[in-house]
Design a protein around this motif. Structure first.
Motif, PDB file in Angstrom:
ATOM      1  N   LEU A  64       2.280   4.780   0.916  1.00 20.57           N
ATOM      2  CA  LEU A  64       2.269   5.514   2.179  1.00 20.57           C
ATOM      3  C   LEU A  64       2.701   6.961   1.958  1.00 20.57           C
ATOM      4  O   LEU A  64       3.716   7.205   1.304  1.00 20.57           O
ATOM      5  N   THR A  65       1.935   7.895   2.505  1.00 19.98           N
ATOM      6  CA  THR A  65       2.314   9.306   2.447  1.00 19.98           C
ATOM      7  C   THR A  65       2.224   9.886   3.849  1.00 19.98           C
ATOM      8  O   THR A  65       1.183   9.802   4.498  1.00 19.98           O
ATOM      9  N   LEU A  66       3.319  10.472   4.302  1.00 23.20           N
ATOM     10  CA  LEU A  66       3.338  11.100   5.631  1.00 23.20           C
ATOM     11  C   LEU A  66       3.284  12.615   5.491  1.00 23.20           C
ATOM     12  O   LEU A  66       4.135  13.214   4.825  1.00 23.20           O
TER      13      LEU A  66
ATOM     14  N   LEU B 268       9.464   5.234   9.691  1.00 20.30           N
ATOM     15  CA  LEU B 268       9.429   4.854   8.272  1.00 20.30           C
ATOM     16  C   LEU B 268      10.844   4.580   7.769  1.00 20.30           C
ATOM     17  O   LEU B 268      11.079   3.609   7.039  1.00 20.30           O
TER      18      LEU B 268
ATOM     19  N   MET C  70      -2.599   5.853   3.940  1.00 17.36           N
ATOM     20  CA  MET C  70      -2.224   4.455   3.692  1.00 17.36           C
ATOM     21  C   MET C  70      -3.264   3.910   2.712  1.00 17.36           C
ATOM     22  O   MET C  70      -4.387   3.593   3.119  1.00 17.36           O
TER      23      MET C  70
ATOM     24  N   THR D  80       0.834  -1.198   0.000  1.00 14.39           N
ATOM     25  CA  THR D  80       0.000   0.000   0.000  1.00 14.39           C
ATOM     26  C   THR D  80       0.872   1.252   0.000  1.00 14.39           C
ATOM     27  O   THR D  80       1.790   1.366   0.799  1.00 14.39           O
TER      28      THR D  80
ATOM     29  N   ALA E 166       0.000   1.799  12.322  1.00 14.85           N
ATOM     30  CA  ALA E 166      -0.176   1.546  10.886  1.00 14.85           C
ATOM     31  C   ALA E 166       1.166   1.191  10.245  1.00 14.85           C
ATOM     32  O   ALA E 166       1.252   0.265   9.420  1.00 14.85           O
ATOM     33  N   ILE E 167       2.219   1.912  10.605  1.00 16.09           N
ATOM     34  CA  ILE E 167       3.555   1.625  10.054  1.00 16.09           C
ATOM     35  C   ILE E 167       3.985   0.220  10.467  1.00 16.09           C
ATOM     36  O   ILE E 167       4.523  -0.542   9.657  1.00 16.09           O
TER      37      ILE E 167
ATOM     38  N   ALA F  56       2.319  -2.288   8.348  1.00 17.72           N
ATOM     39  CA  ALA F  56       2.879  -2.345   7.000  1.00 17.72           C
ATOM     40  C   ALA F  56       4.249  -3.026   6.976  1.00 17.72           C
ATOM     41  O   ALA F  56       4.686  -3.503   5.934  1.00 17.72           O
TER      42      ALA F  56
ATOM     43  N   LEU G  69      -0.955  10.055   8.264  1.00 16.71           N
ATOM     44  CA  LEU G  69      -0.426   9.062   7.315  1.00 16.71           C
ATOM     45  C   LEU G  69      -1.556   8.649   6.377  1.00 16.71           C
ATOM     46  O   LEU G  69      -2.645   8.288   6.837  1.00 16.71           O
TER      47      LEU G  69
ATOM     48  N   HIS H  25       8.025   5.587   1.047  1.00 10.87           N
ATOM     49  CA  HIS H  25       6.990   6.543   1.457  1.00 10.87           C
ATOM     50  C   HIS H  25       7.230   7.896   0.799  1.00 10.87           C
ATOM     51  O   HIS H  25       8.362   8.221   0.414  1.00 10.87           O
TER      52      HIS H  25
END
Lengths: 217, 217
Positions: free
Chosen positions: B9-11, B26, B61, B7, B75-76, B79, B59, B33
């Motif tokens: 991932l954007t932080l 991360l 996801m 998936t 969540a991290i 993943a 985040l 990410h």
């Protein structure tokens, strides 16, 4: 922590405090547990030796002393994995921690603490009323946020997934706390009706009835 | 959330903010990410639509928007299950959540917020200095607590277990934040030497160096 489900559990609690949340969780899971009173404002040296932070909840799990809401609830989930108090999927688990973190920081640690534990924020009692006023303002923002989230997700019965999770206990105790405000009235039933209807259904559960009876909430 | 590790991932992060903690996580996991700036104090309408609470970290996801420190880190971990950022045993997981909850509530939500986000606690700027003073006092209590816990558990390298966990990022950022205080000097190196030595070792890790470079911390 060998076989968690056989480990003796003792919850230190204070009437009306946030220890209500793990107390409900213990009742929901059906885990056998002992309760020990550690009254906020009247904590003993014995309790301070157990938790120098002088806060409830504290869970004794075998030989381990566990402090902090999210950790105590994680420990209860570990002891009762089939109860799914952090939901049934990885995403539900994330959502339960999300609610707990928001409620522990912005609701409990910021707004409620400003109202009921004002001494954490200043050594000057003269400015307590100003701080409490801001606490009430923040509570309204929190209820507006919860109402908006509940409406968007069409939540009627459970905050996360389709069964009780630890988030439900914390979301419900905010309603009970607000009913105890003496300086300000927040009319949750009329202003935040989706959230109010959810709490009223939640409070009918046996675990909530039992924990309210003991916590006098 | 089908196959978590695939998936995207954007932080969303802000320089020097607590988004440093999931940023380090991360980097430690090696998860691919993207980073998007959402500068505290200058947040855009677009960011507010994503997180009406107007806080980092957030985040993304896949299609899920995840807010709140403990949830973003969970969540991290989901993943990257083999990275063990919540430790390797059920008890270690409990201990990581215990640190995160303490640091999110008492350290960040109470003390640091009183110092740097004083407007959360009052609408009256005249009393800001009093509140900030109490924030610094609480920071000293927090460092004394951490020092005492580290001494008791003989901690030199990792706060929980024998490898990096999410707690290490949050414990370390407190040290970096304190170095930025302009009104008060807390001499961590001399007053809390066990904690200071731990942080200095932690900051040598590649993930911390990389996250500090981007966060300018």
């Amino acid at each position: 922590m060998s076989t968690p489900t056989d480990t003796p559990l003792t919850l230190f609690w204070s009437p009306g405090a946030c220890s209500f949340v793990p107390h409900v969780a213990l009742c929901e899971t059906g885990l056998k547990h002992d309760l020990v009173l550690a009254k906020v404002g009247h904590m003993t040296k014995e309790f301070e030796a157990i938790n120098p932070k002088r806060r409830v909840p504290v869970l004794i799990m075998g030989s381990e002393v566990i402090t902090e809401m999210a950790a105590v609830l994680t420990a209860i989930a570990t002891a009762a994995p089939d109860s799914h108090i952090f939901g049934k999927t990885p995403l539900e688990k994330i959502r339960v921690y999300e609610w707990l973190n928001y409620l522990s920081t912005t609701a409990h640690g910021q707004a409620i603490a400003e109202i009921w534990r004002t001494e954490r924020f200043t050594n000057n009692p003269e400015i307590y009323p100003q701080l409490r006023a801001k606490g009430y303002e923040t509570m309204r923002e929190i209820f507006a946020h919860i109402e908006s989230k509940f409406k968007a997700a069409n939540i009627t019965e459970f905050a996360v997934g389709n069964s009780y999770t630890a988030a439900d206990g914390f979301l419900s105790v905010l309603y009970l706390w607000t009913a105890r405000f003496t300086e300000v009235t927040i009319d949750i039933d009329n202003e935040y009706p989706v959230y109010a209807a959810y709490v009223k259904m939640m409070l009918q559960r046996t675990a909530f009835i039992e924990a309210r009876r003991i916590h006098k909430l």
